[in-house]
Design an enzyme around this catalytic site. Structure first.
Site, PDB file in Angstrom:
ATOM      1  N   ASP A 117       0.857  -1.185   0.000  1.00  0.00           N
ATOM      2  CA  ASP A 117       0.000   0.000   0.000  1.00  0.00           C
ATOM      3  C   ASP A 117       0.894   1.237   0.000  1.00  0.00           C
ATOM      4  O   ASP A 117       1.390   1.670   1.039  1.00  0.00           O
ATOM      5  CB  ASP A 117      -0.917   0.010   1.227  1.00  0.00           C
ATOM      6  CG  ASP A 117      -1.951   1.127   1.171  1.00  0.00           C
ATOM      7  OD1 ASP A 117      -1.700   2.154   0.496  1.00  0.00           O
ATOM      8  OD2 ASP A 117      -3.014   0.994   1.810  1.00  0.00           O
ATOM      9  N   HIS A 143       0.267   7.865   4.102  1.00  0.00           N
ATOM     10  CA  HIS A 143       0.853   7.176   5.243  1.00  0.00           C
ATOM     11  C   HIS A 143       2.348   7.440   5.398  1.00  0.00           C
ATOM     12  O   HIS A 143       2.978   6.839   6.264  1.00  0.00           O
ATOM     13  CB  HIS A 143       0.596   5.673   5.111  1.00  0.00           C
ATOM     14  CG  HIS A 143      -0.846   5.337   4.888  1.00  0.00           C
ATOM     15  ND1 HIS A 143      -1.819   5.564   5.840  1.00  0.00           N
ATOM     16  CD2 HIS A 143      -1.494   4.834   3.802  1.00  0.00           C
ATOM     17  CE1 HIS A 143      -2.995   5.191   5.358  1.00  0.00           C
ATOM     18  NE2 HIS A 143      -2.829   4.753   4.130  1.00  0.00           N
ATOM     19  N   ILE A 203      -0.945   9.237   8.683  1.00  0.00           N
ATOM     20  CA  ILE A 203      -1.713   8.320   9.520  1.00  0.00           C
ATOM     21  C   ILE A 203      -1.325   6.880   9.198  1.00  0.00           C
ATOM     22  O   ILE A 203      -0.787   6.582   8.134  1.00  0.00           O
ATOM     23  CB  ILE A 203      -3.232   8.509   9.338  1.00  0.00           C
ATOM     24  CG1 ILE A 203      -3.652   8.188   7.893  1.00  0.00           C
ATOM     25  CG2 ILE A 203      -3.642   9.926   9.726  1.00  0.00           C
ATOM     26  CD1 ILE A 203      -5.161   8.231   7.676  1.00  0.00           C
ATOM     27  N   GLY A 248      -5.246   1.673   7.898  1.00  0.00           N
ATOM     28  CA  GLY A 248      -6.279   0.973   8.643  1.00  0.00           C
ATOM     29  C   GLY A 248      -6.048  -0.527   8.677  1.00  0.00           C
ATOM     30  O   GLY A 248      -6.294  -1.191   9.697  1.00  0.00           O
TER      31      GLY A 248
END
Length: 290
Positions: free
Chosen positions: A193, A198, A213, A216
């Site tokens: 990803d 991120h 962040i 998830g």
């Protein structure tokens, strides 16, 4: 362009080969915090973590299915006929993984991706992107990613299930904390990803965050590992499925507080960010096991 639900649901599934080996599994496990366990006298030394990190003892946590093949199943779903959306309006709302048998440390499979459902939430649409994998011995796993697309609702479709349930009123059977390393997202993204949200502070700022962040799905994997270690004796082969709703963000450097309520073959889980007054992170999370 509005989502054409009928066209999306009628589209032929997309298939393609994927493969992985022990290095992919080890990298994924390290990306979700394997290798050390907090709370030990010497947290840098934990022989139990070798089942996630040492090739001669390796097992595969079922959440690895979300990154096998570099997670291309979700990308294929978002490019299906009838789906023409602005990726800036896309949010990952939830995830479920069901394994049909333990995932081998090395393997190859055929992965099939399709849009399994389209729901109309009024101001948003929800896509259920299903990815299934099978090898020569039969089905391996089924992934469902629930994707919210802001501004694409209102087309008159079925509203779909809410997916929310009340938490037990009793105290949890287990409460554990798992630190998120400051570099956790940088390591996790190597499993496939590459979203700069991120990693790149400037990109994160444009998205409305003061810093990058955590993925998830990294939180999801960390949570499943915590449940496996706490309730299932570290035996990943006992996990049958894990589903969750992404309720809030996690920042690298924070601490996950993971509450577990156990039943005969089910663990109910709540995950919060300890340093932010237990802000919700994962909700409606259930782990089925043998």
């Amino acid at each position: 362009m509005p989502i054409d639900a009928e066209k999306a649901l009628a589209a032929e599934p997309r298939t393609g080969p994927i493969s992985w080996d022990h290095k992919d599994v080890q990298l994924y496990h390290l990306g979700i915090g394997a290798g050390t366990r907090p709370g030990l006298a010497d947290p840098a030394v934990d022989p139990g973590e070798l089942r996630y990190t040492l090739e001669s003892r390796l097992q595969v946590l079922p959440s690895f299915a979300t990154v096998a093949g570099a997670g291309l199943g979700m990308t294929a779903g978002l490019s299906s006929p009838g789906i023409d959306v602005d990726l800036a309006a896309v949010l990952h709302g939830g995830q479920s993984v069901r394994v049909h048998r333990p995932i081998p440390v090395r393997g190859s499979a055929v992965q099939t991706s399709k849009v399994a459902a389209v729901y109309d939430k009024g101001k948003a649409a929800v896509l259920v992107l299903r990815t299934e994998a099978a090898d020569d011995d039969g089905p391996l796993w089924t992934n469902d990613a629930r994707i919210f697309v802001r501004g694409e609702g209102g087309f008159g479709g079925e509203r779909g299930p809410s997916g929310r349930t009340a938490y037990p009123k009793t105290a949890p059977d287990h409460v554990v904390e798992r630190p998120v390393r400051p570099d956790q997202a940088l390591l996790y993204r190597l499993s496939g990803d590459w979203n700069p949200l991120h990693a790149d502070p400037a990109f994160a700022a444009r998205a409305g965050f003061d810093r990058p962040i955590l993925h998830g799905l990294c939180t999801y994997g960390m949570t499943l590992k915590a449940v496996t270690d706490t309730v299932l004796g570290g035996d990943a082969a006992r996990v049958r499925s894990c589903r969750t709703r992404f309720a809030g963000v996690v920042f690298p450097g924070e601490t996950l507080r993971i509450r577990m309520w156990t039943a005969e073959d089910l663990v109910r889980v709540e995950v919060t960010a300890a340093e932010r007054d237990d802000a919700a992170v994962l909700g409606d999370t259930f782990v089925e096991h043998s």
